[in-house]
Motif scaffolding. Sequence first.
Motif, PDB file in Angstrom:
ATOM      1  N   GLU A 175       0.847  -1.191   0.000  1.00 20.67           N
ATOM      2  CA  GLU A 175       0.000   0.000   0.000  1.00 20.67           C
ATOM      3  C   GLU A 175       0.887   1.247   0.000  1.00 20.67           C
ATOM      4  OE1 GLU A 175      -3.233  -0.135  -0.146  1.00 20.67           O
ATOM      5  OE2 GLU A 175      -3.554  -2.277   0.245  1.00 20.67           O
ATOM      6  N   ALA A 178       0.765   6.099   3.881  1.00 24.76           N
ATOM      7  CA  ALA A 178      -0.355   7.026   4.121  1.00 24.76           C
ATOM      8  C   ALA A 178       0.120   8.458   4.401  1.00 24.76           C
ATOM      9  CB  ALA A 178      -1.204   6.513   5.282  1.00 24.76           C
ATOM     10  N   GLU A 182      -0.954  11.866   2.264  1.00 23.50           N
ATOM     11  CA  GLU A 182      -1.611  13.022   2.882  1.00 23.50           C
ATOM     12  C   GLU A 182      -0.796  14.295   2.648  1.00 23.50           C
ATOM     13  OE1 GLU A 182      -2.924  12.770   6.867  1.00 23.50           O
ATOM     14  OE2 GLU A 182      -4.419  11.232   6.447  1.00 23.50           O
ATOM     15  N   THR A 211      -7.426  10.657   1.562  1.00 23.54           N
ATOM     16  CA  THR A 211      -6.290   9.772   1.797  1.00 23.54           C
ATOM     17  C   THR A 211      -6.173   9.290   3.236  1.00 23.54           C
ATOM     18  OG1 THR A 211      -4.785  11.597   2.297  1.00 23.54           O
ATOM     19  CG2 THR A 211      -5.016  10.969  -0.014  1.00 23.54           C
ATOM     20  N   GLY A 212      -6.956   9.856   4.132  1.00 24.07           N
ATOM     21  CA  GLY A 212      -6.899   9.474   5.532  1.00 24.07           C
ATOM     22  C   GLY A 212      -7.801  10.363   6.356  1.00 24.07           C
TER      23      GLY A 212
END
Length: 230
Positions: A175, A178, A182, A211-212
């Motif tokens: 993945e 994160a 962001e 994105t989060g």
Amino acid sequence: CIADLCRQALEWGGRVIVLANRKELLQQNAEKIHKLIPNVSLGVYSAGLNFRHTHHDIIVAGIQSVFRKAAELGSRQLVIPDECHLIPARDEGMYRTFLSDLRAAGNEDLRVIGMTATPFRTGEGSLCRANGVFQGIAYNADLKGLIAQGYLCPLTNRPTVAEVKTAGLHTRAGEFVAREVEDLFAPVIRSACQEIVAATQDRHSVLIFCTGVSHAEQVAQEIERITGAM
């Protein structure tokens, strides 16, 4: 789909474990199974939901809670991992540990049916391979077909004014990282939100993918600021 697979397994005398990685998915799967098969023997094994059922014919289990508890679940003929793209190609991780231990506990003929919208992992390719957990795709509902049959809205696509360059992003466990994502999108939040508001004046509701959590909160604040000023 998962509930119906469980129903079919019960008809031929099978006992099932449905795996997921989040308690929201566990609750959703349990609700759907109960709705389709109201009188089923249905249990939940999840530390987050404070249930540790082991003897029901169908167990909906959180992989984090159950991956070292396979021996407690008795005879099982079918395992259905939801979001199965989370299972790594390498012989390691919670899912593979659980499946290996379940077979070692006397379930040599165990079958595994994975459910996912993305049958591949970034950096690893297809989930299906000769020596993998999955060897082939049994059924694929393609996007065009679902749109043509009226299950999905037709897609429209156009470039945005606010652009970001994603070439420098790194991956971790298949993945994107994160925090990097962001940070990448933060500078364009205002212009992106202005585009969204301008393009959806005639809509009753809008779904925005962020994105989060932090990014979602910033987007919500910016849209509130823009629409409050209109």
